[in-house]
Design a protein around this motif. Structure first.
Motif, PDB file in Angstrom:
ATOM      1  N   LYS A 171       8.683 -10.938 -11.083  1.00 30.44           N
ATOM      2  CA  LYS A 171       8.434  -9.698 -11.825  1.00 30.44           C
ATOM      3  C   LYS A 171       8.684  -8.433 -11.013  1.00 30.44           C
ATOM      4  N   GLY A 172       8.922  -8.582  -9.711  1.00 32.53           N
ATOM      5  CA  GLY A 172       9.125  -7.407  -8.876  1.00 32.53           C
ATOM      6  C   GLY A 172       7.853  -6.597  -8.684  1.00 32.53           C
ATOM      7  N   GLU A 173       6.709  -7.267  -8.694  1.00 34.80           N
ATOM      8  CA  GLU A 173       5.421  -6.593  -8.534  1.00 34.80           C
ATOM      9  C   GLU A 173       4.754  -7.017  -7.233  1.00 34.80           C
ATOM     10  N   THR A 174       3.856  -6.166  -6.763  1.00 36.21           N
ATOM     11  CA  THR A 174       3.089  -6.457  -5.558  1.00 36.21           C
ATOM     12  C   THR A 174       1.609  -6.297  -5.878  1.00 36.21           C
ATOM     13  N   TYR A 175       0.802  -7.229  -5.383  1.00 37.70           N
ATOM     14  CA  TYR A 175      -0.643  -7.202  -5.591  1.00 37.70           C
ATOM     15  C   TYR A 175      -1.323  -7.262  -4.227  1.00 37.70           C
ATOM     16  N   GLN A 176      -2.541  -6.788  -4.184  1.00 43.53           N
ATOM     17  CA  GLN A 176      -3.291  -6.808  -2.934  1.00 43.53           C
ATOM     18  C   GLN A 176      -4.508  -7.716  -3.071  1.00 43.53           C
ATOM     19  N   VAL A 192      -7.534 -19.466   1.055  1.00 46.13           N
ATOM     20  CA  VAL A 192      -8.002 -18.983  -0.245  1.00 46.13           C
ATOM     21  C   VAL A 192      -8.063 -17.461  -0.201  1.00 46.13           C
ATOM     22  N   LEU A 193      -7.496 -16.833  -1.219  1.00 43.86           N
ATOM     23  CA  LEU A 193      -7.454 -15.373  -1.273  1.00 43.86           C
ATOM     24  C   LEU A 193      -8.009 -14.888  -2.602  1.00 43.86           C
ATOM     25  N   GLU A 194      -8.872 -13.883  -2.540  1.00 47.51           N
ATOM     26  CA  GLU A 194      -9.381 -13.263  -3.758  1.00 47.51           C
ATOM     27  C   GLU A 194      -8.511 -12.063  -4.106  1.00 47.51           C
ATOM     28  N   CYS A 195      -8.063 -12.042  -5.365  1.00 47.71           N
ATOM     29  CA  CYS A 195      -7.185 -10.975  -5.836  1.00 47.71           C
ATOM     30  C   CYS A 195      -7.569 -10.626  -7.271  1.00 47.71           C
ATOM     31  N   PRO A 196      -7.828  -9.358  -7.558  1.00 44.68           N
ATOM     32  CA  PRO A 196      -8.232  -8.977  -8.912  1.00 44.68           C
ATOM     33  C   PRO A 196      -7.095  -9.022  -9.936  1.00 44.68           C
ATOM     34  N   ASP A 197      -5.863  -9.209  -9.488  1.00 43.18           N
ATOM     35  CA  ASP A 197      -4.702  -9.104 -10.371  1.00 43.18           C
ATOM     36  C   ASP A 197      -4.095 -10.440 -10.786  1.00 43.18           C
TER      37      ASP A 197
END
Length: 162
Positions: free
Chosen positions: A129-134, A100-105
């Motif tokens: 979409k060619g996007e990266t999130y942390q 499980v990962l928490e990601c604001p995006d």
């Protein structure tokens, strides 16, 4: 981990993950047949191994039943990504061996997007979409529990190494 995103909103409770009438079952494979039945009737039939559940805030709220992460494990999803998790669900998922990962995006991810997730770094690449999130990466000791398949398997490994 690479897979298709299955998108859900905020406050997905454990009864939405696995309806209470199926609590008579306690094996991941049996529970998987009914995962998200009330909110995504197509999920159990169409989810593929390594697909990824993506949600908003407070995923896994409601009861503290372990059946919810067991159903997800049986569905063979590779992980669950959400803005936040209900505390007990988060711990149950780790104990069962579901990352499980928490990601604001998560609001930037759409249903069906192809994602690649590195749970050790928390990097989520949206290939569509060619996007990266942390995301917040899991601490090493928690990742070890997940990598072993859950807390029981992790404890067995520790005991066998003595």
């Amino acid at each position: 981990m690479k897979g298709r995103a299955w998108k859900f909103g905020d406050d997905v409770d454990t009864d939405a993950v696995i309806p209470g009438r199926y609590l008579i079952f306690n094996t991941p494979g049996e529970l998987a047949k009914y995962t998200f039945e009330g909110v995504r009737p197509d999920f159990a039939k169409n989810v593929h191994e390594n697909d990824i559940v993506v949600a908003g805030s407070n995923f896994g709220c409601g009861s503290s039943r372990e059946h919810a992460p067991l159903a997800l494990k049986g569905s063979k999803v590779s992980c669950v990504i959400a803005k936040s998790f209900a505390r007990i669900f988060f711990r149950n998922a780790i104990n069962i061996g579901v990352p499980v990962l928490e990601c604001p995006d998560t609001d930037k991810i759409d249903d069906g997007d192809e994602l690649e997730v590195d749970i050790s770094t928390g990097v989520i690449q949206n290939r569509t979409k060619g996007e990266t999130y942390q995301a917040t990466p899991l601490p090493d000791f928690v990742r070890e529990i997940v990598d072993e398949g859950g807390l029981i398997e992790y404890a067995r490994k520790l005991v066998s190494e003595r």
